[in-house]
Design an enzyme around this catalytic site. Structure first.
Site, short mmCIF file in Angstrom:
data_model
loop_
_atom_site.label_atom_id
_atom_site.label_comp_id
_atom_site.label_asym_id
_atom_site.label_seq_id
_atom_site.Cartn_x
_atom_site.Cartn_y
_atom_site.Cartn_z
N GLU A 99 -5.52 -4.94 10.65
CA GLU A 99 -4.53 -3.88 10.86
C GLU A 99 -4.86 -3.14 12.15
OE1 GLU A 99 -2.52 -2.81 6.88
OE2 GLU A 99 -4.16 -1.43 7.21
N GLY A 116 2.76 -0.93 4.33
CA GLY A 116 2.88 0.47 3.92
C GLY A 116 4.35 0.84 3.74
N GLY A 117 4.95 1.41 4.78
CA GLY A 117 6.30 1.98 4.71
C GLY A 117 7.34 1.07 4.08
N SER A 143 3.30 -2.00 10.52
CA SER A 143 4.75 -1.98 10.73
C SER A 143 5.42 -3.32 10.41
CB SER A 143 5.09 -1.52 12.15
OG SER A 143 4.60 -0.20 12.36
N GLU A 197 -7.10 4.67 7.68
CA GLU A 197 -6.94 6.09 7.33
C GLU A 197 -8.17 6.61 6.61
OE1 GLU A 197 -3.15 5.61 5.37
OE2 GLU A 197 -2.24 5.09 7.29
N ASN A 203 0.87 -1.17 0.00
CA ASN A 203 0.00 0.00 0.00
C ASN A 203 0.90 1.22 0.00
OD1 ASN A 203 -1.82 2.03 0.43
ND2 ASN A 203 -2.28 1.48 2.57
N TRP A 204 1.02 1.85 -1.17
CA TRP A 204 1.94 2.99 -1.27
C TRP A 204 1.35 4.28 -0.70
CZ3 TRP A 204 4.19 2.25 -6.94
CH2 TRP A 204 5.10 1.19 -6.91
N LYS A 205 0.08 4.23 -0.34
CA LYS A 205 -0.59 5.43 0.20
C LYS A 205 -0.35 6.63 -0.72
CE LYS A 205 0.10 3.53 4.77
NZ LYS A 205 -0.08 3.71 6.18
N GLY A 213 2.22 2.33 10.74
CA GLY A 213 3.16 3.44 10.55
C GLY A 213 3.82 3.92 11.83
N HIS A 269 -9.54 0.89 4.82
CA HIS A 269 -8.28 1.19 5.51
C HIS A 269 -8.57 2.18 6.64
CE1 HIS A 269 -4.23 2.55 6.35
NE2 HIS A 269 -3.80 1.49 5.70
C1 PEP Z 1 -0.81 0.15 5.89
O1 PEP Z 1 -0.78 1.23 5.36
O2 PEP Z 1 -1.74 -0.61 5.59
C2 PEP Z 1 0.26 -0.21 6.82
C3 PEP Z 1 0.15 -1.34 7.45
O3 PEP Z 1 1.30 0.67 6.96
P1 PEP Z 1 2.72 0.37 7.67
O4 PEP Z 1 3.22 -0.93 7.09
O5 PEP Z 1 3.59 1.52 7.30
O6 PEP Z 1 2.48 0.26 9.14
#
Ligand code: PEP
Length: 247
Positions: A164, A230-231, A209, A97, A9-11, A170, A95
């Site tokens: 999640e 994500g990251g 994470s 967010e 997930n590049w957001k 994040g 998600h």
């Molecule tokens: C996500 O955006 O779904 C996520 C899990 O981000 P991260 O891996 O950065 O915690």
């Protein structure tokens, strides 16, 4: 047997040029990976370019969101048919967010999941509790509500669940493997209550994470079938290591 799925997930990251540069480096790193599904969710603006570069590769394309209507006066929104037109096979829905910053409710998400399925898109449906909810002992109640309301009147086909915990997204705070397996087992039980035997073939991803350092241990959990990242999905080497996790 559930085939593992690792999703990026590049957001709100990467221009078209940056997305193309990522794929030029990433695709050669995963050529022999056959036993894991790989999904990348770039921002809307890079979907078309990424779709072209993914042709002939095993990597599948996802959007990060969509609206549930077919077309019309919904300024700024993207319809399901616009995603399939770009060869998207998946869409992230729910998600945290989107729930938190854009006020997406269980009811809205239920309409979105229905619309995604009506267009043949696999919905990666995200659920998870906040830190306050966990500390108040409400984790299972939140997961149950989000599952039951979000998936109301929807069959099990084309649904992937992503657990999640919001406090782990994040933040660098990964849930322990014990916490992850406990939540995933609970989700599997609820899916069994909704769908019977078919729940055993549904994939449940963990997100929060995930890194090259913790992926192997997370993938050891009996009910973890992959990860939503994500990251650590933003750099080709790092995401390739995640895709090539070792069990
Ligand atoms: C996500 O955006 O779904 C996520 C899990 O981000 P991260 O891996 O950065 O915690």
């Amino acid at each position: 047997m559930r085939k593992p799925l690792i999703a990026a997930n590049w957001k709100m990251n990467k221009t078209v040029g940056e997305a193309e540069a990522f794929l030029r480096d990433f695709i050669p790193l995963i050529t022999e990976v056959e036993d894991t599904d790989i999904v990348i969710a770039p921002p809307f603006t890079a979907l078309s370019a990424v779709s072209s570069l993914l042709k002939g590769s095993p990597i599948q394309l996802s959007a990060q969101n969509m609206f549930y209507e077919e077309k019309g006066a919904y300024t700024g929104e993207i319809a399901p048919g616009m995603l399939t037109d770009l060869c998207c096979t998946h869409v992230l829905l729910g998600h945290s967010e989107r729930r938190q910053y854009f006020r997406e409710t269980d009811e809205i998400l239920n309409k979105k999941v229905k619309a995604a399925r009506a267009h043949g898109l696999t919905a990666i449906f995200c659920i998870g509790e906040s830190l306050g909810e966990r500390e108040a002992g409400e984790t299972f109640a939140v997961l149950q509500r989000e599952l039951e309301e979000g998936l109301k009147a929807i069959g099990p086909e084309g649904i992937v669940i992503a657990y999640e915990p919001i406090w782990a997204i994040g933040t660098g705070k990964t849930a322990t493997t014990g916490q992850v397996q406990e939540a995933h087992r609970f989700i599997r039980e609820k899916l069994s209550a909704l769908y019977g035997n078919e729940a055993s073939s549904m994939r449940i991803l963990y997100g929060g994470s995930v890194t090259p350092e913790n992926i192997d241990a997370l993938m050891e959990c009996a009910d973890v079938d992959g990860a939503l990242v994500g990251g650590a999905s933003l750099k080709p080497d790092s995401f390739a290591r995640l895709v090539r996790f070792r069990r």
